[in-house]
Design a protein around this motif. Structure first.
Motif, short mmCIF file in Angstrom:
data_model
loop_
_atom_site.label_atom_id
_atom_site.label_comp_id
_atom_site.label_asym_id
_atom_site.label_seq_id
_atom_site.Cartn_x
_atom_site.Cartn_y
_atom_site.Cartn_z
N ASP A 30 -1.23 -24.63 -7.42
CA ASP A 30 -0.59 -25.48 -8.43
C ASP A 30 -1.57 -26.49 -9.02
N SER A 31 -2.53 -26.93 -8.23
CA SER A 31 -3.50 -27.92 -8.71
C SER A 31 -4.52 -27.31 -9.66
N ALA A 32 -4.82 -26.05 -9.51
CA ALA A 32 -5.81 -25.37 -10.35
C ALA A 32 -5.08 -24.36 -11.24
N ARG A 33 -4.36 -24.86 -12.21
CA ARG A 33 -3.53 -23.99 -13.06
C ARG A 33 -4.27 -23.40 -14.24
N GLY A 34 -5.26 -24.14 -14.76
CA GLY A 34 -5.93 -23.70 -15.98
C GLY A 34 -6.95 -22.60 -15.74
N VAL A 35 -7.13 -21.75 -16.75
CA VAL A 35 -8.11 -20.67 -16.62
C VAL A 35 -9.54 -21.21 -16.61
N TYR A 60 -3.93 -16.28 0.04
CA TYR A 60 -2.84 -16.74 -0.83
C TYR A 60 -3.41 -17.16 -2.18
N CYS A 61 -4.49 -17.93 -2.16
CA CYS A 61 -5.10 -18.40 -3.40
C CYS A 61 -5.63 -17.23 -4.23
N LEU A 62 -6.27 -16.27 -3.59
CA LEU A 62 -6.77 -15.10 -4.32
C LEU A 62 -5.64 -14.32 -4.99
N ALA A 63 -4.50 -14.25 -4.33
CA ALA A 63 -3.38 -13.47 -4.86
C ALA A 63 -2.59 -14.20 -5.93
N HIS A 64 -2.56 -15.55 -5.90
CA HIS A 64 -1.65 -16.28 -6.78
C HIS A 64 -2.32 -17.17 -7.82
N ALA A 65 -3.60 -17.45 -7.71
CA ALA A 65 -4.24 -18.40 -8.63
C ALA A 65 -4.45 -17.79 -10.01
N ALA A 66 -4.27 -18.62 -11.04
CA ALA A 66 -4.49 -18.19 -12.42
C ALA A 66 -5.97 -18.33 -12.80
N CYS A 67 -6.71 -19.10 -12.03
CA CYS A 67 -8.12 -19.35 -12.34
C CYS A 67 -9.00 -18.54 -11.38
N PRO A 68 -10.30 -18.49 -11.63
CA PRO A 68 -11.21 -17.83 -10.68
C PRO A 68 -11.20 -18.56 -9.33
N VAL A 69 -11.32 -17.80 -8.26
CA VAL A 69 -11.33 -18.35 -6.90
C VAL A 69 -12.63 -17.95 -6.22
N LEU A 70 -13.33 -18.92 -5.67
CA LEU A 70 -14.55 -18.67 -4.91
C LEU A 70 -14.23 -18.93 -3.45
N VAL A 71 -14.36 -17.89 -2.62
CA VAL A 71 -14.08 -18.01 -1.19
C VAL A 71 -15.41 -18.08 -0.46
N VAL A 72 -15.59 -19.15 0.33
CA VAL A 72 -16.84 -19.41 1.02
C VAL A 72 -16.64 -19.18 2.51
N ARG A 73 -17.45 -18.30 3.08
CA ARG A 73 -17.39 -18.05 4.52
C ARG A 73 -18.13 -19.16 5.25
N PRO A 74 -17.74 -19.44 6.51
CA PRO A 74 -18.47 -20.44 7.28
C PRO A 74 -19.87 -19.95 7.60
N SER A 75 -20.80 -20.86 7.70
CA SER A 75 -22.17 -20.48 8.02
C SER A 75 -22.26 -20.03 9.47
N PRO A 76 -23.24 -19.20 9.80
CA PRO A 76 -23.42 -18.78 11.20
C PRO A 76 -23.61 -19.98 12.13
N LEU A 77 -24.25 -21.03 11.65
CA LEU A 77 -24.45 -22.22 12.47
C LEU A 77 -23.11 -22.88 12.80
#
Length: 101
Positions: A30-35, A60-77
């Protein structure tokens, strides 16, 4: 506070702080509604027990967001630090040979 944390932001990049109450995924979407927005989320821990108790906010964000979503994995450290923390919690001695060089 955002200016201090992200002082190196390039000119033309707008940063805004926002406090929202609600379920995690829905509040972020809901906070990131704009393209023109970009939603950045971390994957966090996906241990089997945690998967049962809490659904994935990133999915959830990948499935429902109207804008691009960047998913960041945790670092090995970060993952290794979590393992050390769990060992300390259970008072299991740490063998330095187990650490990655």
């Amino acid at each position: 506070m955002l200016d201090t944390a992200f002082r190196a932001a390039k000119p033309g990049v707008t940063l805004a702080g926002l406090a929202v109450r609600g379920t995690l995924g829905a509040a972020l979407v809901d906070s990131a509604r704009g393209v023109e927005d970009l939603l950045v989320v971390g994957t966090g821990s996906r241990a089997p027990l945690r998967r049962l108790l809490r659904p994935s906010v990133a999915r959830y964000c990948l499935a429902h967001a109207a804008c691009p979503v960047l998913v960041v994995r945790p670092s090995p450290l970060h993952i290794e630090l979590g393992a050390v923390h769990r060992r300390n919690l259970w008072r299991i001695p740490l063998d330095p040979r187990e650490l990655t060089p």
